[in-house]
Design a protein around this motif. Structure first.
Motif, PDB file in Angstrom:
ATOM      1  N   SER A  85       0.845  -1.189   0.000  1.00 36.61           N
ATOM      2  CA  SER A  85       0.000   0.000   0.000  1.00 36.61           C
ATOM      3  C   SER A  85       0.882   1.241   0.000  1.00 36.61           C
ATOM      4  O   SER A  85       2.054   1.179   0.384  1.00 36.61           O
ATOM      5  CB  SER A  85      -0.883   0.004   1.254  1.00 36.61           C
ATOM      6  N   THR A 141     -11.619  -1.146   0.039  1.00 31.84           N
ATOM      7  CA  THR A 141     -11.979  -1.163   1.458  1.00 31.84           C
ATOM      8  C   THR A 141     -13.423  -1.637   1.564  1.00 31.84           C
ATOM      9  O   THR A 141     -14.336  -0.988   1.067  1.00 31.84           O
ATOM     10  CB  THR A 141     -11.829   0.239   2.072  1.00 31.84           C
ATOM     11  N   CYS A 145     -13.508  -4.185   6.764  1.00 29.16           N
ATOM     12  CA  CYS A 145     -12.225  -3.493   6.961  1.00 29.16           C
ATOM     13  C   CYS A 145     -12.334  -2.240   7.831  1.00 29.16           C
ATOM     14  O   CYS A 145     -11.335  -1.808   8.415  1.00 29.16           O
ATOM     15  CB  CYS A 145     -11.647  -3.071   5.613  1.00 29.16           C
ATOM     16  N   HIS A 149      -9.552  -0.069   9.719  1.00 32.99           N
ATOM     17  CA  HIS A 149      -8.958   0.808   8.701  1.00 32.99           C
ATOM     18  C   HIS A 149      -9.782   2.070   8.451  1.00 32.99           C
ATOM     19  O   HIS A 149      -9.373   2.923   7.666  1.00 32.99           O
ATOM     20  CB  HIS A 149      -8.806   0.059   7.373  1.00 32.99           C
ATOM     21  N   ALA A 170      -2.427   3.113   7.923  1.00 35.12           N
ATOM     22  CA  ALA A 170      -3.514   2.544   7.119  1.00 35.12           C
ATOM     23  C   ALA A 170      -4.886   2.740   7.753  1.00 35.12           C
ATOM     24  O   ALA A 170      -5.671   1.809   7.873  1.00 35.12           O
ATOM     25  CB  ALA A 170      -3.243   1.066   6.880  1.00 35.12           C
ATOM     26  N   THR A 171      -5.190   3.969   8.157  1.00 34.65           N
ATOM     27  CA  THR A 171      -6.514   4.269   8.689  1.00 34.65           C
ATOM     28  C   THR A 171      -7.090   5.472   7.936  1.00 34.65           C
ATOM     29  O   THR A 171      -6.410   6.101   7.136  1.00 34.65           O
ATOM     30  CB  THR A 171      -6.447   4.585  10.201  1.00 34.65           C
ATOM     31  N   TYR A 173      -9.901   5.304   6.003  1.00 27.62           N
ATOM     32  CA  TYR A 173     -10.548   4.901   4.753  1.00 27.62           C
ATOM     33  C   TYR A 173     -12.061   4.882   4.888  1.00 27.62           C
ATOM     34  O   TYR A 173     -12.606   4.691   5.972  1.00 27.62           O
ATOM     35  CB  TYR A 173     -10.072   3.497   4.343  1.00 27.62           C
ATOM     36  N   ASP A 177     -12.968   2.750  -0.852  1.00 27.35           N
ATOM     37  CA  ASP A 177     -11.653   3.370  -1.111  1.00 27.35           C
ATOM     38  C   ASP A 177     -10.631   2.321  -1.525  1.00 27.35           C
ATOM     39  O   ASP A 177     -10.727   1.148  -1.145  1.00 27.35           O
ATOM     40  CB  ASP A 177     -11.124   4.078   0.154  1.00 27.35           C
ATOM     41  N   ARG A 179      -7.422   0.705  -0.800  1.00 30.00           N
ATOM     42  CA  ARG A 179      -6.620   0.577   0.409  1.00 30.00           C
ATOM     43  C   ARG A 179      -5.200   0.116   0.128  1.00 30.00           C
ATOM     44  O   ARG A 179      -4.292   0.352   0.910  1.00 30.00           O
ATOM     45  CB  ARG A 179      -7.303  -0.372   1.392  1.00 30.00           C
TER      46      ARG A 179
END
Length: 189
Positions: A85, A141, A145, A149, A170-171, A173, A177, A179
């Motif tokens: 990512s 996403t 998730c 996330h 990785a938050t 979202y 989206d 990811r």
């Protein structure tokens, strides 16, 4: 039948790109099947963890099971399997140059309205170790998730993330989206 075989052989000799395109198509299909196997294992483990212990157990399960499943699926298929990512949770999953270019292309296309579920990139890449087939499939996403996330993460989940993934990026979202991506590679030489 002999004439058809002879014509096919002659066509491949005169147009080697036909063989390469056919090989790439086969490799794309194979990579897609490997991704499905990996996703099935990972999603199953995460759903079980969520039902048994909620997002905190899912974070722990993902940190242990995702790499194990990648290795297991890779070993049985002959592919190197992973996730990457532009905003990694695990620093071990940072994208290499080829993956980063693909993820940036995915981001651009997604901003133009292409659903993340439709984003795929593949190529035969040559480097100092030889040729390999590279495959990148976007990770959209999903609802499952968002607990770990998403934009709204509980303090308990935030603490679990900080403990296991102190460098987590990785938050934030929303559902749908882009990811990250599943990344696969297979040596060709």
């Amino acid at each position: 039948m002999k004439n058809i075989s002879s014509l096919l052989f002659l066509a491949l000799l005169l147009c080697p790109g036909l063989l390469l395109a056919a090989d790439e198509s086969v490799l794309q299909a194979e990579a897609g099947a490997v991704v499905k196997t990996y996703v099935s294992k990972l999603k199953g483990a995460l759903k079980t963890a969520m039902s048994e212990g909620g997002p905190v157990l899912a974070i722990e399960t993902c940190s242990l099971q995702a790499p194990a499943f990648a290795e297991q699926v890779g070993h049985s298929s002959g592919w190197q399997v992973g996730r990457t990512s532009l905003r990694t949770r695990n620093p071990d999953n940072r994208p290499d140059t080829w993956e980063k270019a693909g993820l940036e292309e995915f981001e651009r296309l997604h901003r133009q309205g292409v659903p993340a579920s439709k984003l795929v990139r593949s190529a035969i890449v040559e480097n100092k170790t030889g040729r390999s087939f590279r495959f990148l499939k976007a990770i959209p996403t999903g609802g499952l998730c968002l607990s770990c996330h998403g934009e709204k993460i509980t303090p308990q989940v935030q603490r679990a993330l900080e403990k296991i993934y102190p460098e987590d990026r990785a938050t934030g979202y929303l559902k749908g989206d882009l990811r990250g991506a599943f990344t696969l590679s297979k040596p060709l030489d």
